[in-house]
Design a protein around this motif. Sequence first.
Motif, short mmCIF file in Angstrom:
data_model
loop_
_atom_site.label_atom_id
_atom_site.label_comp_id
_atom_site.label_asym_id
_atom_site.label_seq_id
_atom_site.Cartn_x
_atom_site.Cartn_y
_atom_site.Cartn_z
N SER A 195 49.82 32.35 34.91
CA SER A 195 50.89 33.37 34.97
C SER A 195 51.76 33.24 36.23
CB SER A 195 50.29 34.77 34.91
OG SER A 195 49.49 35.02 36.05
N ILE A 196 51.41 32.30 37.09
CA ILE A 196 52.14 32.03 38.33
C ILE A 196 52.29 33.29 39.19
CG2 ILE A 196 54.08 30.80 39.35
CD1 ILE A 196 54.73 29.72 36.53
N VAL A 197 51.20 34.04 39.29
CA VAL A 197 51.17 35.24 40.12
C VAL A 197 50.04 35.09 41.12
CG1 VAL A 197 50.81 37.73 40.15
CG2 VAL A 197 52.10 36.69 38.28
N ILE A 198 50.36 35.05 42.39
CA ILE A 198 49.34 34.91 43.43
C ILE A 198 48.64 36.26 43.63
CG2 ILE A 198 48.87 34.37 45.85
CD1 ILE A 198 51.40 32.63 45.83
N PRO A 199 47.33 36.31 43.35
CA PRO A 199 46.63 37.58 43.56
C PRO A 199 46.60 37.93 45.05
CG PRO A 199 45.24 35.99 42.38
CD PRO A 199 46.47 35.27 42.83
N ALA A 200 46.70 39.21 45.36
CA ALA A 200 46.63 39.65 46.75
C ALA A 200 45.28 39.29 47.37
CB ALA A 200 46.86 41.15 46.83
N THR A 201 44.27 39.11 46.50
CA THR A 201 42.92 38.81 46.98
C THR A 201 42.56 37.33 46.88
OG1 THR A 201 42.06 39.26 44.77
CG2 THR A 201 42.08 41.11 46.34
N ILE A 202 43.55 36.45 46.79
CA ILE A 202 43.26 35.03 46.56
C ILE A 202 42.35 34.44 47.63
CG2 ILE A 202 45.34 34.11 47.70
CD1 ILE A 202 45.35 32.04 45.30
N ARG A 203 42.55 34.78 48.88
CA ARG A 203 41.70 34.26 49.96
C ARG A 203 40.28 34.81 49.83
NH1 ARG A 203 43.78 29.94 52.90
NH2 ARG A 203 46.01 30.13 52.64
N LEU A 204 40.15 36.07 49.48
CA LEU A 204 38.82 36.66 49.32
C LEU A 204 38.09 36.03 48.13
CD1 LEU A 204 39.58 40.45 49.98
CD2 LEU A 204 38.45 38.81 51.50
N LEU A 205 38.83 35.79 47.04
CA LEU A 205 38.23 35.14 45.88
C LEU A 205 37.75 33.74 46.25
CD1 LEU A 205 40.80 36.17 43.13
CD2 LEU A 205 38.40 36.91 43.28
N GLN A 206 38.61 33.00 46.95
CA GLN A 206 38.23 31.63 47.33
C GLN A 206 37.06 31.64 48.31
OE1 GLN A 206 39.45 28.92 45.81
NE2 GLN A 206 37.88 27.78 46.89
N LEU A 207 37.05 32.58 49.25
CA LEU A 207 35.93 32.68 50.20
C LEU A 207 34.63 33.00 49.48
CD1 LEU A 207 37.51 34.54 53.26
CD2 LEU A 207 36.59 32.21 53.23
N ARG A 208 34.69 33.90 48.51
CA ARG A 208 33.48 34.24 47.75
C ARG A 208 32.99 33.03 46.97
NH1 ARG A 208 28.78 35.77 47.06
NH2 ARG A 208 28.23 36.88 45.17
N TRP A 209 33.91 32.31 46.35
CA TRP A 209 33.53 31.11 45.60
C TRP A 209 32.93 30.08 46.55
CZ3 TRP A 209 33.95 25.97 44.72
CH2 TRP A 209 33.73 25.51 43.42
N ASP A 210 33.58 29.89 47.69
CA ASP A 210 33.09 28.92 48.68
C ASP A 210 31.74 29.31 49.25
OD1 ASP A 210 35.34 27.34 48.38
OD2 ASP A 210 36.34 28.10 50.18
N SER A 211 31.44 30.61 49.28
CA SER A 211 30.19 31.06 49.89
C SER A 211 28.95 30.61 49.12
CB SER A 211 30.18 32.59 50.01
OG SER A 211 30.01 33.21 48.75
N ILE A 212 29.11 30.21 47.87
CA ILE A 212 27.96 29.77 47.08
C ILE A 212 27.97 28.27 46.78
CG2 ILE A 212 27.59 32.02 46.01
CD1 ILE A 212 28.97 30.72 43.46
N ILE A 213 29.06 27.58 47.09
CA ILE A 213 29.16 26.18 46.66
C ILE A 213 28.14 25.28 47.36
CG2 ILE A 213 31.02 25.53 48.26
CD1 ILE A 213 30.47 24.31 44.62
N VAL A 214 27.83 25.55 48.61
CA VAL A 214 26.83 24.71 49.29
C VAL A 214 25.47 24.89 48.62
CG1 VAL A 214 25.61 24.34 51.47
CG2 VAL A 214 28.09 24.65 51.48
#
Length: 132
Positions: free
Chosen positions: A92-111
């Motif tokens: 939809s080409i809409v940057i969520p206001a929480t994009i950094r938080l979403l990415q941080l949460r995703w990154d928090s489990i990848i290791v």
Amino acid sequence: MFHAIVVKKAAALSSDQAILDLIGYKHLIADKRMPLIGITGVTSSLLITVLNYHEPLAIYSGTALIAILSHLGIYLKVAKPINEQLSSAAVSIVIPATIRLLQLRWDSIIVYRAIILAVAILALIIGSFVGS
């Protein structure tokens, strides 16, 4: 594993738009293609365990199966909902206001996910030597 080692840091250094474009579309594509790999891992580990249940190999293939199922559980509970949000936002080409938080949460489990998959791989490798 590549994401845990490389992409996690690259995403942290990227703009919100770059995260949306690359990570959002990556999840859109991967979530359609990766289930076959997961099904293959679960099925093959299960078959090796069942067919060799009296052999020491079953301990290693069973360990791999538990690791793969654990990985799947973490994916379904944490990563998949984030993947869906980022994929939808990318389309939809809409940057969520929480994009950094979403990415941080995703990154928090990848290791953890990478370690769990490494355990599965190592269990199968060791089991192949024990079983032969």
